[in-house]
Write an enzyme that holds these catalytic residues in place. Structure first.
Site, PDB file in Angstrom:
ATOM      1  N   GLU A 353       0.756  -1.252   0.209  1.00  0.00           N
ATOM      2  CA  GLU A 353      -0.124  -0.097   0.010  1.00  0.00           C
ATOM      3  C   GLU A 353       0.792   1.249   0.057  1.00  0.00           C
ATOM      4  OE1 GLU A 353      -3.967  -1.333   2.249  1.00  0.00           O
ATOM      5  OE2 GLU A 353      -2.361  -1.062   3.634  1.00  0.00           O
TER       6      GLU A 353
HETATM    7  C1  TNX Z   1      -4.550  -4.088   4.370  1.00  0.00           C
HETATM    8  S1  TNX Z   1      -3.031  -6.679   4.212  1.00  0.00           S
HETATM    9  C2  TNX Z   1      -3.506  -4.026   5.073  1.00  0.00           C
HETATM   10  C3  TNX Z   1      -3.244  -3.546   6.301  1.00  0.00           C
HETATM   11  C4  TNX Z   1      -4.613  -3.427   7.313  1.00  0.00           C
HETATM   12  C5  TNX Z   1      -5.582  -4.359   6.563  1.00  0.00           C
HETATM   13  C6  TNX Z   1      -6.810  -4.414   7.392  1.00  0.00           C
HETATM   14  C7  TNX Z   1      -1.923  -5.582   4.016  1.00  0.00           C
HETATM   15  C8  TNX Z   1      -0.735  -5.953   3.360  1.00  0.00           C
HETATM   16  N1  TNX Z   1      -2.272  -4.231   4.378  1.00  0.00           N
HETATM   17  O1  TNX Z   1      -2.379  -2.341   6.408  1.00  0.00           O
HETATM   18  O2  TNX Z   1      -4.358  -3.477   8.232  1.00  0.00           O
HETATM   19  O3  TNX Z   1      -5.927  -4.438   5.163  1.00  0.00           O
HETATM   20  O4  TNX Z   1      -7.546  -5.597   6.991  1.00  0.00           O
END
Ligand code: TNX
Length: 535
Positions: A353
């Site tokens: 992300e």
């Molecule tokens: C996505 S899973 C994210 C996390 C959040 C999560 C909540 C991932 C690699 N990144 O930063 O906590 O969703 O479900």
């Protein structure tokens, strides 16, 4: 009568065939009544206690084994793990019967009722497999390795009465227990059977992490991935950069007090996990999810200004300054100190992300971090976005986005499967669930169980296994953790352990329901999902 689960048989067929076959004891009088007490029990009732389902369970030939006065636990191996396992078996016997079982390293004689723990490197059990045989005077737990023997003891534990999970059980007089005559041959489908705990969004104490490890060990899981840093908090002491915890460790989601592990505490977690054959996989998320680090050290920011602490739940807004050399000195220190503490061969560098960098900046960053991680002797793991970079053969991609590009995943040198719509423990179960998020949908127990890791990514090169992440934006304490994790953690443990050919939802859901008394004895705050008939 002999029933086999395993090989090419589908479990439900095998089990219903067993259930229909003539029994040596008369059938129960009323539907739903318990079978009459008997030292000899047929495989289905044995199986109903076991989770994850072993690869093969057969009824033995003779009567069962009675745990009575004079019973001995014999372990010839001086390996500390084997001696610990023997002591643990003796303790479960005390709790289930009130009988003190002597632990000995002497060879058992044929007359004495003995539970024998045998490690023999020549045995063809594989690195984590085992055999467990219950015969009239002898219970044998055997494996090529101490790890396999540990899993054998977890299976034996599930064959013992559930009240052996209560720490304080007092008996006025000994109460012998019967073990069914059985022959179990078992080994895991995947080498990676993990869970992840996000200790960054909310902090969890050493004791809480230990309890989570206990839940994993009960289900033969062997990796605990700790998400140690995110925007909301930095959770591990780094001696070269003390403000990470002095400043960055103070906060968490909701602005309640955070916390962090000293290096000694982290080492304590690593060693507690290792005693249960769980490898700690440390994660420092980067280059995004780094507000806690950026708030602790202004020099890590491109503009030299530290941002304020963050206690919300947005993602994607932070990034390390990838153009500054100090960023890589910082990462070298962080990876180096953590690599020295984590005994396992992995370092998880996050990589998810990132919305503040170009694709080229991102790829170059991942490749440089990969070099740093390798220089400290570890294999790099990253969330599935890292598949865009040039990865070393040892690097591992953790698949999480349900719609991640399949071609890139298939190219990954090694793959861990944590698809958000199956494996995420922080998704709500259903419309009634108060805790949890919903971005990947709701995940009832069946959705977490009913999938085949082998067919998820077509053309995948090497699937190491399955991991169940529990993100803690909405999860503030252990009761919350247990509510979201259980029973889905158990379902995913079986996805990772048991052969696909022996797994069916109907049979699993009955076995799952049968775990309720044991989980209650353990004080687990599990969700009584309405789709399961709980005992
Ligand atoms: C996505 S899973 C994210 C996390 C959040 C999560 C909540 C991932 C690699 N990144 O930063 O906590 O969703 O479900």
């Amino acid at each position: 009568m002999r029933c086999t689960v395993g090989g090419l048989l589908v479990a439900a067929l095998a089990l219903s065939a067993c259930a229909r076959a003539p029994k040596t004891t008369p059938p129960p009088s009323a539907p739903g009544a318990s079978p009459p007490a008997s030292p000899r029990r047929s495989p289905p009732s044995t199986i109903s206690a076991l989770l994850p389902l072993p690869a093969s369970v057969e009824a033995g030939d003779g009567d069962g084994f009675t745990i009575g006065a004079g019973i001995v636990v014999a372990a010839a191996s001086s390996d500390p793990a084997v001696q610990r396992a023997a002591q643990q078996v003796s303790e479960w016997i005390r709790r289930s019967t009130g009988i003190a079982a002597e632990v000995t390293s002497a060879a058992p004689d044929a007359q004495t009722a003995t539970i024998e723990l045998a490690v023999d490197p020549q045995r063809a059990t594989g690195a984590e497999g085992y055999e467990l045989t219950v015969a009239p005077r002898r219970v044998t737990l055997a494996s090529a390795t101490p790890a396999g023997l540990f899993y054998a003891t977890q299976t034996l534990r599930q064959l013992l009465p559930y009240w052996s999970e209560y720490e304080a059980v007092a008996y006025r007089q000994p109460r012998p227990a019967a073990l069914p005559s059985v022959r179990i041959k078992d080994s895991p489908r995947f080498e990676w059977r993990g869970a992840m705990l996000d200790v960054a969004r909310h902090f969890f104490s050493v004791d809480e992490v230990k309890r989570f490890i206990d839940l994993e060990a009960l289900h033969k899981m062997n990796r605990l991935h700790l998400h140690l840093a995110d925007d909301q908090g930095w959770r591990i002491e780094i001696r070269a950069w003390p403000d990470l915890t002095r400043k960055g460790g103070l906060t968490e989601v909701g602005a309640t007090p955070g916390g962090f592990y000293t290096q000694a505490q982290f080492a304590e977690i690593v060693s507690y996990a290792a005693d249960r054959f769980v490898t700690i996989v440390p994660e420092i998320d980067m280059p995004g999810h780094t507000n806690a680090a950026l708030a602790s050290y202004p020099e890590l920011n491109c503009n030299g200004q530290a941002p304020p602490p963050f206690t919300g739940i947005d993602v994607g807004f932070s990034a390390l300054c990838v153009d500054k050399e100090i960023t890589y000195r910082f990462l070298d220190d962080v990876v180096g100190e953590i690599a020295g503490l984590a005994r396992g061969p992995y370092f998880h560098a996050g990589g998810d992300e990132v919305r503040r960098l170009t694709a080229d900046q991102y790829r170059a960053f991942v490749e440089r971090v990969q070099t740093i991680v390798q220089a400290h002797g570890k294999a790099m793991i990253g969330w599935d976005e890292i598949a865009a970079a040039a990865l070393a053969p040892t690097s591992i991609v953790q698949h999480w986005r349900p719609n991640a590009p399949v071609a890139a995943l298939a190219r990954a040198p090694r793959l861990i499967l944590s698809p958000g719509n199956r494996a995420y423990l922080d998704m709500k179960y259903d419309g009634e669930t108060q805790l949890g998020l919903e971005w990947a949908g709701r995940i009832p127990v069946r959705a977490s169980y009913d999938w085949d890791p082998a067919t998820l990514v077509s053309g995948a090169r090497a699937i190491l296994g399955v991991e169940a992440p529990l993100w803690s934006e909405t999860v503030a304490n252990m009761r919350d953790v247990e509510f979201l994790a259980m029973p889905r953690l158990a379902a995913l443990a079986e996805v990772g352990w048991s052969p696909q050919a022996v797994r069916t939802w109907d049979e699993f859901s009955a076995r799952l329901g049968a775990q309720a008394p044991r989980w209650t004895a353990l004080g687990i705050n599990f969700y009584r999902a309405p789709e399961i008939r709980w005992k």
